[in-house]
Design an enzyme around this catalytic site. Structure first.
Site, PDB file in Angstrom:
ATOM      1  N   GLY A 100      36.212  55.051  92.327  1.00  0.00           N
ATOM      2  CA  GLY A 100      37.632  55.015  92.689  1.00  0.00           C
ATOM      3  C   GLY A 100      37.994  53.732  93.409  1.00  0.00           C
ATOM      4  N   ASN A 101      39.187  53.727  94.010  1.00  0.00           N
ATOM      5  CA  ASN A 101      39.618  52.554  94.775  1.00  0.00           C
ATOM      6  C   ASN A 101      40.496  53.019  95.938  1.00  0.00           C
ATOM      7  OD1 ASN A 101      42.566  52.446  93.933  1.00  0.00           O
ATOM      8  ND2 ASN A 101      41.558  52.404  91.926  1.00  0.00           N
ATOM      9  N   TYR A 102      40.909  52.075  96.765  1.00  0.00           N
ATOM     10  CA  TYR A 102      41.591  52.432  98.019  1.00  0.00           C
ATOM     11  C   TYR A 102      43.096  52.677  97.881  1.00  0.00           C
ATOM     12  CZ  TYR A 102      37.366  50.922 100.473  1.00  0.00           C
ATOM     13  OH  TYR A 102      36.093  50.812 100.928  1.00  0.00           O
ATOM     14  N   SER A 103      43.640  52.669  96.674  1.00  0.00           N
ATOM     15  CA  SER A 103      45.097  52.828  96.539  1.00  0.00           C
ATOM     16  C   SER A 103      45.574  54.155  97.153  1.00  0.00           C
ATOM     17  CB  SER A 103      45.473  52.784  95.059  1.00  0.00           C
ATOM     18  OG  SER A 103      46.830  53.145  94.914  1.00  0.00           O
TER      19      SER A 103
ATOM     20  N   ALA B   6      46.786  51.640  90.668  1.00  0.00           N
ATOM     21  CA  ALA B   6      45.550  50.858  90.635  1.00  0.00           C
ATOM     22  C   ALA B   6      44.640  51.569  89.637  1.00  0.00           C
ATOM     23  CB  ALA B   6      44.928  50.806  92.014  1.00  0.00           C
TER      24      ALA B   6
END
Ligand code: C5P
Length: 397
Positions: free
Chosen positions: A208-211, A275
């Site tokens: 995943g990512n920090y969005s 994102a």
């Protein structure tokens, strides 16, 4: 959006009157000039003193007490209102309104207004389901009033059922939509993507990512506030869905692609604020991967480029979150993806990028011209972005 707007908030006799007081507070904090009109039974639940403290303005209860702006004329509050909200709206008040009675200041004010009227009913489920209440509601709806709720849940009688007033946040959202219904995006369909996709590794882990999704959600709200029909294709986020926005929940980039492509049918604008993972694990393990003493390698394969797959005659806006060479990377992306606008933000700058409530962005258009905005709230960034989108709209609405 609510700055300087004159909103009459009517509070009637219901245990939900304290939520009406919270609504007064929220609208006042958003910059509205709130004139509270309290009915006699409303005043049994919440006091004029408290409401005056929250709105910072006189509170009205009596037609014959010519105080404040009521001294000008008995219809003054209704005449100059931008909107009237009755929250909570009791069964008795709705009955009075349906029959045009002007036997208290609140009903008189509604009779004398040309502004949109929003009602948030609150009562026991038995009262709400009663044929008389339903008939009154049908009359009010037919005359153009907007009804929000009531919601299901625990009632003052101790029973469960449909009769709870909706939360003040939803009422603020409904009011903003009502005030913006003839805005410059009226009749337009806007698709917004938001949040960070999650690409499964096994049943418990993902890439995943920090969005946080805050930028995309702010765009969805801002477009709604200008009259658009908004479809929000959202990866998992910890945000509540803005009132009046159609949310399509997705998890992976591929699900987002399918949802965005489907939503773009008949759309005027696509704004990809999500994102989206550029790679996903080649395989999703069927069972949880066990820990061993060995290292492990995850095989990744590219995900579809959603923007590149969306065809058709719509305005396409991308985001470029970069940690280096912001302008060059953004311009390249714009050309490669055939975008009308790209919003570049340097995620390493203070107060900008993931998770924050503010953002500092540069909007680049097809000619390469760049407009650098100051540090603004994400909602204000969304407004400035939509200001740039409106002149690019391709079809007539
Ligand atoms: O990931 P990247 O920085 O290239 O994203 C740039 C823009 O492209 C963003 O608007 C993003 O939502 C979109 N995007 C996409 N499909 C992908 C990856 C990104 O549409 N697979």
């Amino acid at each position: 959006m609510l700055e300087g707007k004159r909103i009459v908030v009517g509070i009637t006799g219901s245990i939900a009157a304290h939520k009406g007081a919270d609504l007064v507070s929220k609208l006042t904090q958003a910059g509205a000039k709130v004139d509270v009109v309290l009915t006699e039974s409303g005043a049994r639940f919440v006091t004029p003193v408290a409401l005056q403290g929250l709105s910072g303005r006189p509170v009205y209860t009596d037609v014959f007490a010519a105080t404040g702006d009521l001294a000008i004329s008995h219809v003054e509050l209704g005449r100059r209102a931008d909107a009237v909200v009755i929250a909570p709206a009791s069964a008795a008040t709705m009955a009075r309104l349906a029959h045009g009675l002007a036997d208290n200041l609140l009903c008189l004010t509604v009779l004398a207004t040309e502004a949109p009227v929003l009602l948030a009913p609150a009562m026991d489920a038995l009262m709400f389901e009663n044929a008389a209440t339903q008939a009154n509601l049908a009359i009010l709806r037919e005359r153009g009033m907007t009804i929000i709720g009531p919601a299901e849940g625990r009632l003052a009688s101790g029973m469960r059922g449909r009769g709870r007033m909706v939360e003040p946040e939803a009422i603020v959202g409904a009011l903003r939509r009502l005030l913006g219904r003839s805005g410059d995006l009226a009749g337009r369909k806007v698709v917004v993507s938001a949040g960070g996709t999650q690409e499964p590794i096994d049943p418990v882990r993902y890439v995943g990512n920090y969005s946080s999704g805050k930028m995309g959600y702010a765009i969805a709200e801002a477009a709604r506030d200008r009259g658009a029909r908004v479809v929000l294709v959202s990866a998992p986020v910890a945000l509540s869905t803005p009132y009046g926005v159609e949310k399509v929940p997705v998890t992976t980039a591929e699900e987002m692609r399918d949802a965005v492509v489907a939503a773009c049918a008949g759309a005027d604008v696509l704004i990809m604020a999500a994102a989206v993972a550029d790679y996903r694990p080649a395989e999703r393990a069927g069972q949880k991967i066990k820990r061993t003493k060995e290292g492990m390698t995850l095989d990744l394969v590219p995900t579809p480029d959603i923007l590149a797959e969306v065809k058709g005659d719509l305005v396409r806006v991308g985001f470029a979150a970069e940690s280096e060479d912001l302008m060059r990377n953004a311009s390249e992306k714009m050309a490669r993806k055939g975008l009308d606008l790209i919003v570049a933000n340097d995620i390493t700058a203070a107060g900008s990028g993931f998770g924050t409530d503010t953002n500092q962005v540069t909007i680049i258009d097809k000619s390469g011209a760049a407009e650098t905005l100051p540090l603004l709230s994400k909602y204000e960034v969304a407004c400035r972005l939509l200001d740039r989108v409106v002149p690019l709209l391709k079809r007539s609405s």
